[in-house]
Design an enzyme around this catalytic site. Sequence first.
Site, short mmCIF file in Angstrom:
data_model
loop_
_atom_site.label_atom_id
_atom_site.label_comp_id
_atom_site.label_asym_id
_atom_site.label_seq_id
_atom_site.Cartn_x
_atom_site.Cartn_y
_atom_site.Cartn_z
N CYS A 57 -5.15 2.65 3.36
CA CYS A 57 -3.98 1.77 3.47
C CYS A 57 -2.75 2.54 3.95
CB CYS A 57 -3.74 1.05 2.14
SG CYS A 57 -2.68 -0.40 2.29
N HIS B 59 -9.31 -1.77 1.50
CA HIS B 59 -9.50 -1.10 0.21
C HIS B 59 -10.97 -1.03 -0.18
CE1 HIS B 59 -5.29 -0.64 -1.04
NE2 HIS B 59 -5.09 -1.75 -0.33
N GLU C 288 -12.13 0.61 -2.53
CA GLU C 288 -12.20 0.75 -4.00
C GLU C 288 -11.88 -0.56 -4.71
OE1 GLU C 288 -7.96 0.37 -3.50
OE2 GLU C 288 -9.53 1.27 -2.28
#
Length: 354
Positions: A245, A328, A330
């Site tokens: 990001c 993302h 994660e």
Amino acid sequence: MKKGYLVLADGQVFPGLRFGAETGTVGELVFTTGMCGYVETLTDPSYAGQIVMQTYPLIGNYGVIPQDFEGECRVKGYVVREPCGHPSNFRCGGDLESFLKERSIPGLYGVDTRQLTRIIRESGVMNAMICDEVPADLEPLKHYAVTGVVEAVTRREPAVFPAEGDLRFRVALLDYGAKNNIIQELRKRGCEVTVLPASTAAEDLLARKPDGVMLSNGPGDPAENVYQIEQIQKLLGTLPLFGICLGHQLTALAAGGKTYKLKYGHRGVNQPVRALNGPRTYITSQNHGYAVNGDSVARGRVSFANANDGTCEGLDYPDLRAFTVQFHPEARGGPLDTAFLFDRFVDLMKGGNL
């Protein structure tokens, strides 16, 4: 029930009802499309300086779950169609209104979030305020800007998180507003993670002798972080590096690229991303208002592209042993289709190639 207002910088006024803290606020109004994951949204430091609006109509039905917090709550305000006052879930640790009150975050509900979403999609993100009375002068609202937010959200002191199981690698994570699950994804792959403040000099990071460097997500305009970009320039090519990001954007700027502000950004858990080296399309979680101009990064090659608008979603730097993504991998409260990228980072620390 107390009446309140959402006032947009262009003068449009939306009456609603107050919940959360009974204070006023000014921020950049953005929308996010996730049907779930509001706990992770509220605790994602990347929303610093922004009033967050949920497009899904009912929010709070499973309560607040502290184990799912991604960080400190940094939003300026919260707007929903309907909040649930009586959540039901076996993991529930509280209700949404109490969460907002405890953190002095004002909220507004009962507004037409569909109409507001259409306005933002047509006009772009704009400043807004939550208030009890509509002010006569909107000039202060028009001049609000999200600035200095990385320094506001980063941790002040280093912190070490041990690996789960056998120690395989040591990773230095530069915290620009890092989500907790980045740390967890690394730990469960045998990495000891040292989280460092965003102000850490490249020389100090390298003196710790990590096996790899992780650049986290974070809020605000990437180009504002001049010092952080200079440190990444010093790190590129020295160790395996993985950016997510804001870390993706800062790496592109450090490599001579350019970034620009999107009209209304990508925020939600259903953004389709195409891998350019094969036939796969992944569903990803995203939260960003800026993007990288992929053609401007001479030292990198675009690896992923957004299937909706074609924007750059990833860059590989083979000669520098670095790769970055805009989305993302994660994500919690979202798809984990791209969690394999953490394995790719581990392979790079083993000596593998991009």
